[in-house]
Each structure stands twice: as structure tokens, then as C-alpha cells.
Design an enzyme around this catalytic site. Structure first.
Site, mmCIF file in Angstrom:
data_model
loop_
_atom_site.group_PDB
_atom_site.id
_atom_site.type_symbol
_atom_site.label_atom_id
_atom_site.label_comp_id
_atom_site.label_asym_id
_atom_site.label_seq_id
_atom_site.Cartn_x
_atom_site.Cartn_y
_atom_site.Cartn_z
ATOM 1 C CG HIS A 44 -1.932 1.122 1.187
ATOM 2 N ND1 HIS A 44 -2.948 1.172 0.255
ATOM 3 C CD2 HIS A 44 -2.084 2.231 1.955
ATOM 4 C CE1 HIS A 44 -3.692 2.243 0.460
ATOM 5 N NE2 HIS A 44 -3.188 2.914 1.477
ATOM 6 C CE1 TYR A 46 -5.367 10.623 -3.039
ATOM 7 C CE2 TYR A 46 -4.504 8.468 -2.459
ATOM 8 C CZ TYR A 46 -4.641 9.807 -2.186
ATOM 9 O OH TYR A 46 -4.065 10.340 -1.063
ATOM 10 C CG HIS A 75 -5.292 2.031 7.090
ATOM 11 N ND1 HIS A 75 -3.921 2.133 7.231
ATOM 12 C CD2 HIS A 75 -5.631 2.889 6.096
ATOM 13 C CE1 HIS A 75 -3.459 3.009 6.371
ATOM 14 N NE2 HIS A 75 -4.473 3.499 5.670
ATOM 15 C CG ASP A 80 -0.878 4.983 3.965
ATOM 16 O OD1 ASP A 80 -1.194 5.627 2.951
ATOM 17 O OD2 ASP A 80 -1.634 4.886 4.943
#
Length: 445
Positions: free
Chosen positions: A49, A114, A261, A312
Site C-alpha cells: 500500500h 488516486y 488499515h 502508505d
């Protein structure tokens, strides 16, 4: 190509004097008892991630604003930052991130991508322009890539329209499909590239789209879930159930899914989600940085759950620190030691299980040193003082809890030897471009 190690962690356990032969990027054979190797060879986990563009804002959000700081105040600052980013910036940042991931021991990355559009939501001539930049960074650095274009439709469970920085993320289902198709074409230039889908979260994707998005691909499906208490409260008020309970009742969860998460789960949710076969995508450094909470690693593993780690926000890129912090968070909560250990040592559990879970989450045939798997391999320097005289599990314990990232001397991603003697082969050129981006961005902020 042959990789000759003094010791290696194979699926059946430790072996001495191992030669791994690689052909076409995959492991062809594994031989034992061939003297003359060096170092300790382990599977290179996937970083499951990542939001690569956020690396360039690392360290810029640590001052207190008015009131109590949280994920939500951090997010406001992130929106200001991304207003400055061009496609060229994103490619330069992504390449730097991939270099750092490889030098830290990650063999591939699943990019939760994104940032699709220009400022104010401008659609590029190629709707997957930003995705193409991530792919080009992977091509330049040689790091394995699973690209996960993100569907982001709304500003909250109430369906409110996107505004401000969110406009760069936003798509309806049709425009998202176009980005996914174009992204898949770009990824084809990578011999081991994969594409999946990523509905951003229950907050940001409508229930209608959530019901359809997994069917757009046979690849992995990643979803942010139950990260913050405010998110739990919002979803429960809108949908009549906590996020994980709602997902269990309404989504086709199975081993293709990675739930990112999941720090805010009840014991019942933990056991039920683990039973689906979905991977828990843990990001301990970012979760600590944002004050998210502590994942129930003991409950998850007791229920047979699969897990892996990712970086992340990329505020810090370190495989060993992600694993260390995961274990330490369990120790602090339970006031105990070696919490995640079983018959294996803590370090071995962390390495083996993160390698297995990361590969599953990325849809990547890796995570083990065995014939047929992609040759995603990390070599640790057993000549270092930190590992002097250690064998087997003790090497991994020292790497995770007493070592540093410099113990990674070599790394192969699908057989590409991209880290040699502790340095990525493209480090200097990539760093020079990244430095220019940092100078401009930090001046603008």
C-alpha cells in the site's frame, strides 16, 4: 543467472549453501549444499500500500495547527500540496520512492493510485496520464508494480460533491472505467506488471459502484476500511452498520481483497474478516504518524488471517521499521514481549507472513524462494557486525529489531538485480531529478 547464498529461508525452512537459478525473471531451480555463497537470502516482500506522491511532503506536516491534530487536519495540508504537482513531478517522485523501497528490501509495490487529473479536475488527453508516469518510473527503476487505479466518486457517505483538492481524484463509474482500461494498456510494457482496482473507501464510493467495481478485473481489489473513528461513526450513521460489518454483509470479500488499515475493528469483526481470506493491509509507520490506532495483530493471526505491510504516505520507507513497529505496537498494548512469535521467532514470523500476504495482496506470484515464483529476493549482509555469527531465525530477529536498512546489500525484482552493494543502480540519476522537484515544491509551499 545464479544467486549463491550462505543461508536462505525456503518454504520448508532454513537451508545452507543455496544456489538459486533464475530464468525469465522466475526462479528455475533451488540447489542446496553448494559451498561458497555469501549472505542470507530471503523472499523480498511486496509493499502492499503506497501513495507515492506523498513522499515529497514527508516531514512537512508535523507542526500543530489550531485544536487537536488528526488525520483530517493532515489531509487538509495534503490537498494544498497536491495542487502543485505536475505529471513530470509525479514521475520523478515515484522513481525516488521505488529506489528507496528497493534499497529497504521491498521487491515490488502495489500502488494505490488516486491522483488522476490536473488541478481543478482537468482531464488529460490520455486519461491515464498519471498512471503512465507511475509505470514509467517502474520501468526505469526495475521495481515490480501492481497498479491499482482508485475510484473516488464523492466527498462522504452523504454523496456530497467533490471540491478543492479532491477534484484531482474524482471520477464517475464510466470515466473510472476508461482510466482503468488505459492504465492496463500502459502496464503491459512491464513483463511482470499487474493491474487491479481500488474503490477508495466506503465514504468515497457509492454503494452502487461498490457492488460493481470488483467485477471489472480478475486482479486484486484494495479498499481503505475502518482507519479512523470518525470514519466508523460516519458509515454507521449513514449505512446502519460499522464499516467492516457493512463490508462483510454487502461485498464479495475473498482472497482477492486487501482491506487497508482496519485499525478500528471489534473482536467479532476481526475474526469474521480474517475468515474471508482477505489480506489485512497494515501500514504501521503511517498509522502511528496519523494517530490511527493499533491493529489487532494477535486476534487477526489467531483467526488465521493473512496480512502484509505497506508504506502508505511514505513519510518513512523501511521494511524492517514497518515490521518492528507492528510488533512493538502489540507489545505496548499487551505489556508483553515477542507477541507475534510462535514456534518461529518474531523476526521470522514477520518476514515470512508479510512476504506471503504482500504477494497475495498484489496478485503477484512471489513471496517464497521456490521454483516457478518470481525471483523477488533480498540478500542481507551477514558480514555486518549486527549479524555477526548469527544463523537462521536469529538473523531475521537482528535485522528487524537491532539492525538498519543498510543490511540490505542486494535485491532482485523478477530477477532484475536492481540493488547492488547496498545501492540502487539508478540512485544518482533518480535523486537528482527528485531534488529539483523538492526545491520547487518546497519553495511554492
Amino acid at each position: 543467472m545464479r544467486i549463491h547464498a550462505e543461508q536462505a529461508l525456503l518454504p520448508e525452512g532454513w537451508a545452507r549453501d543455496v544456489v538459486v537459478s533464475v530464468a525469465g525473471g522466475r526462479i528455475a531451480t533451488v540447489q542446496r549444499d553448494v559451498p561458497g555463497g555469501r549472505g542470507c537470502l530471503i523472499p523480498a516482500p511486496v509493499n502492499l500500500h503506497s501513495h507515492m506522491f506523498q513522499r515529497a511532503m514527508a516531514g512537512l506536516t508535523e507542526a500543530r495547527t489550531a485544536g487537536q491534530d488528526s488525520f483530517w487536519t493532515w489531509r487538509t495540508l495534503m490537498y494544498r500540496f497536491l495542487e502543485q504537482l505536475s505529471p513530470e513531478d509525479v514521475q520523478a517522485i515515484a522513481a525516488q520512492v521505488m529506489v528507496e523501497m528497493a534499497e529497504a528490501g521491498f521487491g515490488a509495490v502495489a500502488e494505490f493510485h488516486y491522483l488522476h487529473h490536473g488541478v481543478d479536475g482537468q482531464i488529460y488527453d490520455d486519461p491515464a496520464e498519471m498512471a503512465a508516469r507511475i509505470v514509467q518510473a517502474a520501468k526505469e527503476t526495475g521495481l515490480g508494480l501492481t497498479l491499482l487505479p482508485v475510484l473516488y466518486e464523492q466527498g462522504g457517505c452523504d454523496g456530497r460533491k467533490l471540491a478543492g483538492g479532491q477534484l484531482r481524484f474524482g471520477n464517475d463509474f464510466k470515466s473510472y472505467y476508461d482510466i482503468l482500461e488505459a492504465s492496463s494498456e500502459h502496464v503491459k510494457v512491464l513483463p511482470d506488471g499487474r493491474t487491479g482496482v481500488a474503490p477508495h473507501s466506503l465514504r468515497a464510493v457509492s454503494r452502487g459502484s461498490l457492488a460493481q467495481v470488483a467485477g471489472l478485473t480478475s486482479g486484486p481489489v484494495h479498499l481503505h476500511i475502518a482507519e479512523q473513528m470518525a470514519e466508523v461513526t460516519e458509515v454507521q450513521a449513514a449505512y446502519g452498520a460499522r464499516p467492516v460489518d457493512w463490508a462483510l454483509a454487502n461485498l464479495p470479500l475473498d482472497g482477492r481483497w486487501c482491506m487497508i488499515h482496519a485499525t478500528q475493528m471489534t473482536a467479532g469483526e476481526t475474526a469474521a474478516l480474517a475468515a474471508t481470506g482477505a489480506v489485512a493491509g497494515l501500514c504501521p509507520i503511517t498509522e502511528a504518524n496519523l494517530g490511527d490506532g493499533i491493529f489487532d495483530g494477535t486476534g487477526w493471526r489467531a483467526a488465521g488471517g493473512v496480512w502484509g505491510v505497506g508504506s502508505d504516505s511514505n513519510v518513512r520507507i523501511s521494511l524492517r521499521e514497518e515490521l518492528q513497529l507492528l510488533e512493538y505496537s502489540q507489545r505496548l498494548r499487551d505489556r508483553a514481549r515477542a507477541v507475534l512469535a510462535d514456534a518461529r521467532s518474531t523476526g521470522r514470523v514477520l518476514i515470512e507472513e508479510s512476504a506471503r500476504g504482500g504477494a497475495q495482496a498484489a496478485g503477484r506470484d512471489a513471496g517464497r524462494i521456490a521454483p516457478g515464483a518470481w525471483a523477488d529476493l533480498t540478500l542481507l549482509d551477514t558480514r555486518s557486525l549486527a549479524l555477526e555469527g548469527l544463523q537462521g531465525d536469529a538473523v531475521l530477529d537482528a535485522f528487524v529489531f537491532a539492525g538498519d536498512d543498510g543490511l540490505v546489500t542486494d535485491l532482485w525484482s523478477a530477477g532484475r538485480h536492481i540493488v547492488q552493494d547496498g545501492r540502487h543502480i539508478a540512485r544518482d540519476a533518480v535523486a537528482a531529478r527528485f531534488r529539483k522537484v523538492l526545491q520547487r515544491l518546497r519553495g511554492a509551499l
